[in-house]
Design a protein around this motif. Structure first.
Motif, PDB file in Angstrom:
ATOM      1  N   MET A 284       3.578   2.214  -4.279  1.00  0.00           N
ATOM      2  CA  MET A 284       2.509   1.722  -3.422  1.00  0.00           C
ATOM      3  C   MET A 284       2.106   2.769  -2.386  1.00  0.00           C
ATOM      4  O   MET A 284       0.920   3.000  -2.131  1.00  0.00           O
ATOM      5  CB  MET A 284       2.955   0.432  -2.723  1.00  0.00           C
ATOM      6  N   ARG A 287       0.289   5.589  -4.193  1.00  0.00           N
ATOM      7  CA  ARG A 287      -1.005   5.133  -4.712  1.00  0.00           C
ATOM      8  C   ARG A 287      -2.032   5.031  -3.595  1.00  0.00           C
ATOM      9  O   ARG A 287      -3.206   5.371  -3.775  1.00  0.00           O
ATOM     10  CB  ARG A 287      -0.829   3.775  -5.396  1.00  0.00           C
ATOM     11  N   ARG A 288      -1.599   4.567  -2.417  1.00  0.00           N
ATOM     12  CA  ARG A 288      -2.515   4.397  -1.284  1.00  0.00           C
ATOM     13  C   ARG A 288      -2.684   5.667  -0.469  1.00  0.00           C
ATOM     14  O   ARG A 288      -3.349   5.636   0.573  1.00  0.00           O
ATOM     15  CB  ARG A 288      -2.002   3.269  -0.391  1.00  0.00           C
ATOM     16  N   LYS A 289      -2.073   6.766  -0.901  1.00  0.00           N
ATOM     17  CA  LYS A 289      -2.201   8.056  -0.222  1.00  0.00           C
ATOM     18  C   LYS A 289      -1.828   7.935   1.260  1.00  0.00           C
ATOM     19  O   LYS A 289      -2.566   8.393   2.146  1.00  0.00           O
ATOM     20  CB  LYS A 289      -3.623   8.596  -0.372  1.00  0.00           C
ATOM     21  N   ARG A 290      -0.664   7.332   1.512  1.00  0.00           N
ATOM     22  CA  ARG A 290      -0.169   7.282   2.875  1.00  0.00           C
ATOM     23  C   ARG A 290       0.062   8.692   3.398  1.00  0.00           C
ATOM     24  O   ARG A 290       0.142   9.643   2.615  1.00  0.00           O
ATOM     25  CB  ARG A 290       1.141   6.485   2.924  1.00  0.00           C
ATOM     26  N   ARG A 295       5.113   9.517   2.555  1.00  0.00           N
ATOM     27  CA  ARG A 295       5.329   9.647   1.106  1.00  0.00           C
ATOM     28  C   ARG A 295       6.545  10.508   0.783  1.00  0.00           C
ATOM     29  O   ARG A 295       7.339  10.175  -0.103  1.00  0.00           O
ATOM     30  CB  ARG A 295       4.076  10.238   0.452  1.00  0.00           C
TER      31      ARG A 295
END
Length: 385
Positions: A284, A287-290, A295
């Motif tokens: 997650m 995928r959400r490019k934190r 990451r």
């Protein structure tokens, strides 16, 4: 070099103190071994050195994965009172051969220094200043990893180098991640992060580089060497599940629950749920490019939590989230209590084999703190290329 000179001028006392601490520890351990006061310690590098000597002497690589043959080699070249299995993949053997100098103690000492340098270089790739990079390499787990002759610092360097190259050089990221598969139990999370983040070029490079390593070693030696390696992994899995080395030296939820006396099937089921939760959180976040700090931290924590086989010396990977925490403390002093709490958890999880502290809880708390901590996009980490 100019940047290093300027940083040294501002923090020369810190540099000097940290270097004195690191070299004092290494020299003390070196003298301790040379005096014959220890016998079974520093066994991981001992195994690497013996494998390298065997390869340079014309030995067959596949024979290294036979416990009987490898024990014989240890008795021939090293102390016979401590025996260790050879569990690194065939692609790691060239590095083992490069470290097989004579005498053994000087080779070991050089590897210790190189391990600290690799940890420091990994932090420099994350744009950490020199004084803070040296501070983190002087932390207990980093020094412990070095003096034990372990290889986790090399995995850390390859992991950080791969993430640093991810933006502009995804093919290089795949190559670095493939090289990091000499620790497959930690590298298992790498393709998950690449797939979830949509880094398909890096993922394809990872697969291609891995296949290249496998086929090149098959051609140079023989396919038999990989069958011997896979058989050795199955054997060590059975040994671990039976608690051959004790359960509390491992970091996993499985090992902790087995140490408390739970049945194998119950502990394995609980560990599967725990590992699945980590995979979901990691996927997650990527995928959400934190922010990259989040990451990369979740990537490190997932690597430590996913496998039942992670050991205490692998906690050297935690110098990455600790670097981010120190950086956030500099930007916002209100985070200081949180930093202190995480440092305590880190040290407690490191000493888990003594205090029986549940490392899975500590690692989960660190991950939760990072997910809750604000990392403004304009201050997001920009790693070195």
């Amino acid at each position: 070099m100019r940047e290093l000179a300027e940083t040294w001028g501002k923090h020369w006392r810190t540099f000097t103190a940290l270097m004195v601490v690191q070299l004092t520890v290494l020299l003390f351990v070196f003298a301790w071994i040379k005096s014959g006061a220890v016998s079974g310690a520093f066994s991981d590098f001992q195994a690497i050195w013996v494998a390298g000597k065997s390869l340079l002497s014309g030995g067959q690589p596949a024979e290294l994965y036979s416990p009987t043959h490898f024990f014989h080699l240890i008795e021939q070249w090293r102390r016979p009172d401590f025996k260790l299995l050879w569990l690194y993949p065939p692609s790691f053997l060239p590095l083992a051969a490069a470290t097989a100098w004579d005498p053994f103690l000087w080779s070991y000492f050089a590897w210790c220094v190189l391990s600290l340098c690799m940890s420091c270089c990994a932090l420099r790739l994350l744009n950490e200043p020199w004084h803070r990079a040296l501070l983190l390499t002087a932390f207990p787990v980093s020094l412990w990893n070095a003096v034990m002759g372990q290889t986790s610092a090399l995995f850390l360097l390859l992991l950080v180098a791969g993430v640093a190259a991810l933006g502009r050089r995804p093919l290089l990221t795949g190559a670095f991640f493939a090289l990091a598969c000499f620790k497959p139990h930690l590298a298992a999370v790498l393709p998950i992060a690449l797939l979830a983040g949509g880094y398909y070029r890096a993922l394809l490079s990872f697969i291609a580089s891995g296949l290249l390593l496998v086929f090149s070693t098959m051609v140079y030696w023989s396919p038999e060497v990989w069958w011997a390696y896979l058989s050795a992994l199955l054997n060590v899995r059975d040994l671990m599940f039976n608690g051959a080395w004790g359960f509390f030296v491992h970091l996993s939820a499985y090992a902790y629950l087995r140490g408390l006396g739970l049945d194998h099937n119950v502990a394995l089921f609980a560990h599967t749920l725990y590992a699945g939760a980590w995979i979901a959180v990691l996927a997650m976040a990527w995928r959400r490019k934190r922010p990259l700090e989040v990451r990369l931290t979740l990537l490190v924590l997932s690597a430590l939590s996913l496998s039942p086989y992670a050991l205490a010396h692998d906690l050297v990977l935690l110098i990455v989230p600790m670097a981010f925490l120190l950086r956030r403390q500099t930007a916002d002093a209100r985070l200081c209590p949180m930093d202190a709490a995480v440092i305590c958890l880190w040290l407690m999880s490191y000493y888990q084999s003594i205090w029986v502290v549940p490392a899975p809880f500590a690692l989960t708390l660190v991950g939760a703190l990072f997910l809750a901590m604000p990392f403004p996009e304009k201050q997001a980490l920009q790693p070195r290329e």
